[in-house]
Design a protein around this motif. Structure first.
Motif, PDB file in Angstrom:
ATOM      1  N   ASP A   1       0.843  -1.192   0.000  1.00  0.00           N
ATOM      2  CA  ASP A   1       0.000   0.000   0.000  1.00  0.00           C
ATOM      3  C   ASP A   1       0.878   1.241   0.000  1.00  0.00           C
ATOM      4  O   ASP A   1       1.859   1.311   0.741  1.00  0.00           O
ATOM      5  CB  ASP A   1      -0.883   0.019   1.252  1.00  0.00           C
ATOM      6  N   TYR A   2       0.515   2.225  -0.805  1.00  0.00           N
ATOM      7  CA  TYR A   2       1.277   3.458  -0.921  1.00  0.00           C
ATOM      8  C   TYR A   2       0.376   4.635  -0.582  1.00  0.00           C
ATOM      9  O   TYR A   2      -0.688   4.785  -1.175  1.00  0.00           O
ATOM     10  CB  TYR A   2       1.843   3.615  -2.342  1.00  0.00           C
ATOM     11  N   TYR A   3       0.800   5.443   0.376  1.00  0.00           N
ATOM     12  CA  TYR A   3      -0.016   6.573   0.797  1.00  0.00           C
ATOM     13  C   TYR A   3      -0.035   7.661  -0.277  1.00  0.00           C
ATOM     14  O   TYR A   3       1.001   8.063  -0.792  1.00  0.00           O
ATOM     15  CB  TYR A   3       0.535   7.199   2.088  1.00  0.00           C
ATOM     16  N   ILE A   4      -1.235   8.159  -0.562  1.00  0.00           N
ATOM     17  CA  ILE A   4      -1.378   9.414  -1.290  1.00  0.00           C
ATOM     18  C   ILE A   4      -1.372  10.559  -0.290  1.00  0.00           C
ATOM     19  O   ILE A   4      -0.734  11.581  -0.494  1.00  0.00           O
ATOM     20  CB  ILE A   4      -2.693   9.434  -2.104  1.00  0.00           C
ATOM     21  N   TYR A   5      -2.074  10.348   0.832  1.00  0.00           N
ATOM     22  CA  TYR A   5      -2.208  11.410   1.831  1.00  0.00           C
ATOM     23  C   TYR A   5      -2.325  10.782   3.209  1.00  0.00           C
ATOM     24  O   TYR A   5      -2.985   9.753   3.387  1.00  0.00           O
ATOM     25  CB  TYR A   5      -3.450  12.265   1.529  1.00  0.00           C
ATOM     26  N   PHE A   6      -1.680  11.441   4.205  1.00  0.00           N
ATOM     27  CA  PHE A   6      -1.700  10.927   5.574  1.00  0.00           C
ATOM     28  C   PHE A   6      -1.654  12.115   6.516  1.00  0.00           C
ATOM     29  O   PHE A   6      -0.826  13.003   6.359  1.00  0.00           O
ATOM     30  CB  PHE A   6      -0.489  10.007   5.786  1.00  0.00           C
ATOM     31  N   GLU A   7      -2.575  12.156   7.490  1.00  0.00           N
ATOM     32  CA  GLU A   7      -2.556  13.171   8.539  1.00  0.00           C
ATOM     33  C   GLU A   7      -2.449  12.501   9.891  1.00  0.00           C
ATOM     34  O   GLU A   7      -3.199  11.572  10.194  1.00  0.00           O
ATOM     35  CB  GLU A   7      -3.843  14.023   8.544  1.00  0.00           C
TER      36      GLU A   7
END
Length: 563
Positions: free
Chosen positions: A110-116
């Motif tokens: 899995d590859y993050y596009i966006y993470f907060e």
């Protein structure tokens, strides 16, 4: 926020607040973005936010690809050590949209596009090894080791080695599990059936218990039970609401808020600390006080009265970062000046009101008992220790005279003492909340023959105990001494004042100063001054005067949103 772990090239990343998706062929067509990063700068370590919200990003490990984007340049991210970091944007929003152009290369995982990483909920948008889009939320303090709340599209919606225009929306998210509807689009087509997400605004409860006795230490409970005691836990509270959102800012007379580059001179508005609204619970039984703060509405909790004025709920209050300074007849807050003293509470109140403008977004007062008590509660739960002088610093309290404001400027809002033993102290941007000069506390008068505080939350009048002023059912001690026991009343369970005092520098080692033989109703000061030595502190109260002024009596500005 981090954009990371994505083997791809990203050209545009933008956020909108919206109720329904308004799909467009380019992100620049989005309306009212709350952050927008085009990522086409060609070089440099900064990714500007073109939304006007000043959420500029910093490039970590990623590389620029000239003419490598769908239009112009792009950023290339390889592995978990390359990302762009920027201020968070979607935390606690019930409705949002995220749009991004991405070009993932061949790979697995899995590859993050966006993470907060937010005070309560971590939030992720990623591409799975099956080329689906996954949206997840995880309560940082409750869900460790368990499954996240999440939604995943059908497989195969993302095409590798090609540009994909990805749009993800949430509508109607609440605290409840599986609330709100997530919809994903790829290149303008819905990617599977919309589904539920939930926990977009999950709440955290921070708490501490104090067993009445000589120990000043409280026991941490609830979601903060595992945080280190005392000052060792402050870093964790930096990521917990409402502490995480206590921010230095400039507030203009009309209520215009500037939270970007801080102007401490006061030329761009008074230097204030924003305290966001929060919910509280204080219970007492078997000689044990339990103090709890919730990030949002929770059963059994009440909105703290600092955020309710004349029956109207307020999103926050702004308290002076510095002790009050009167200039041109107006009470203000700025660095590099001696605090104004030798004025009565009425004179300071009038100076605060002089800053009000017609139809302004805030109205100006001097600090009141609701706001001061909120600061006490925030400190008490955060530090879990009643001895604020031991936890943060003694403050300017060892004789001499008052010092100019700005002694803690180099701390940039971090709680600490400026440098040495008798130097100014700072609690989350609020300088000298104890020591240096006393602060008049508005909104509370003590009925002398009852020793009982009467409290109002608007239209303040000195010594008044009728009309808008309501009895608290708290009875203050009859004599001077160190704070020994916290009064408890269901009518005013948020008020942290003493019911008994003693001679020991223990329990709550701040002093209570009173004088009852004079029959006049009393006014209230707090914090102590340069003369107080061990008497000073956040829990120091002085109720021995019915008026007048002295060279160690000051004030502090307060701005309350009008709506």
């Amino acid at each position: 926020m981090r954009i990371k772990k994505l083997y791809c090239v990203v050209l545009v990343f933008a956020f909108m607040i919206c109720g329904t998706l308004a799909y467009s062929t380019s992100v620049s067509a989005a309306t009212n973005p709350i952050a927008e990063w085009k990522m086409d700068e060609e070089s440099g370590a900064i990714v500007p936010d073109s939304s006007g919200q000043v959420k500029n990003g910093t490039v970590i490990g990623a590389t620029w690809v000239v003419d490598g984007g769908i239009i112009g340049n792009a950023l290339n991210f390889v592995g978990s050590t390359s990302y762009v970091t920027a201020p968070p944007s979607v935390d606690r929003l019930a409705n949002w949209s995220i749009e991004a152009w991405v070009k993932p290369v061949d790979g697995s995982g899995d590859y993050y596009i966006y993470f907060e990483r937010n005070p309560v909920v971590n939030f992720y948008v990623s591409i799975t090894e099956n080329n689906s889009i996954k949206v997840e939320t995880r309560n940082r303090f409750r869900d460790e080791g368990s499954e996240s709340d999440g939604y995943t599209t059908v497989d195969g919606v993302i095409t590798r080695n090609a540009w994909n225009y990805v749009v993800v929306t949430l509508e109607g998210g609440t605290d409840a599990l599986d609330s709100g509807t997530v919809t994903c689009y790829v290149n303008g087509e819905i990617a599977g059936t919309p589904g539920a997400l939930g926990r977009s605004k999950a709440e955290i409860i921070a708490g501490a218990e104090w067993t009445v006795g000589q120990s000043t230490v409280l026991t941490r409970i609830n979601d903060t039970a595992e945080i280190a005691a005392g000052a060792g836990g402050v870093e964790d509270f930096n990521n917990i609401y409402p502490w995480s959102e206590m921010k230095l800012c400039n507030v203009a007379n009309d209520g215009t808020i500037s939270e970007g580059v801080l102007d401490r001179s006061g030329d761009s508005g008074q230097v204030m600390v924003k305290i966001p609204k929060c919910y509280y619970k204080h219970t007492y039984g078997d000689y044990k006080h339990t103090f709890e703060i919730a990030s949002g509405p929770v059963d059994g909790f009440k909105l703290h009265p600092a955020f309710v004025r004349d029956g109207k709920e307020k999103p926050c209050v702004f308290v002076g970062a510095y002790e009050g300074y009167v200039e041109d007849g107006k009470l203000g807050s700025k660095t590099g000046v001696n605090p104004t003293t030798s004025k009565t509470i009425e004179e300071f109140r009038n100076c605060a009101h002089a800053r009000n403008v017609t139809e302004g977004d805030v109205y100006w007062e001097q600090i009141d008992v609701q706001t001061y008590s909120a600061i006490q509660l925030l400190y008490l739960v955060e530090y879990a220790n009643t001895n604020c002088q031991a936890m943060i610093g003694k403050g300017v309290s060892n004789g001499g005279s008052c010092v100019a404001t700005g002694g803690c400027d180099d701390l940039n809002g971090v709680s600490n003492i400026a440098s040495e033993f008798n130097d100014p102290v700072n609690y989350r941007g609020i300088e000298n909340i104890w020591g240096n000069v006393y602060s008049w506390i508005d909104g509370v008068n003590i009925k002398n023959d009852e020793r009982q505080p009467y409290i109002a939350d608007h239209d303040y009048v000195s010594q008044e105990v009728t009309g808008d002023y309501i009895a608290t059912e708290v009875i203050l001690p009859e004599e001077n001494g160190y704070f020994k026991e916290i009064a408890y009343s269901e009518t005013a369970d948020w008020l942290i004042m003493p019911s008994s005092v003693g001679s020991e520098l223990s329990y709550i080692p701040d002093y209570f100063n009173c004088y009852w033989p004079n029959e006049n109703n009393k006014l209230v000061l707090a914090g102590g001054s340069w003369l107080e030595n061990d008497h000073a502190g956040l829990f120091h109260w002085c109720v021995n005067t019915s008026g007048g002024s002295r060279d160690n009596f000051g004030s502090r500005a307060l701005a309350i949103p009008s709506n």
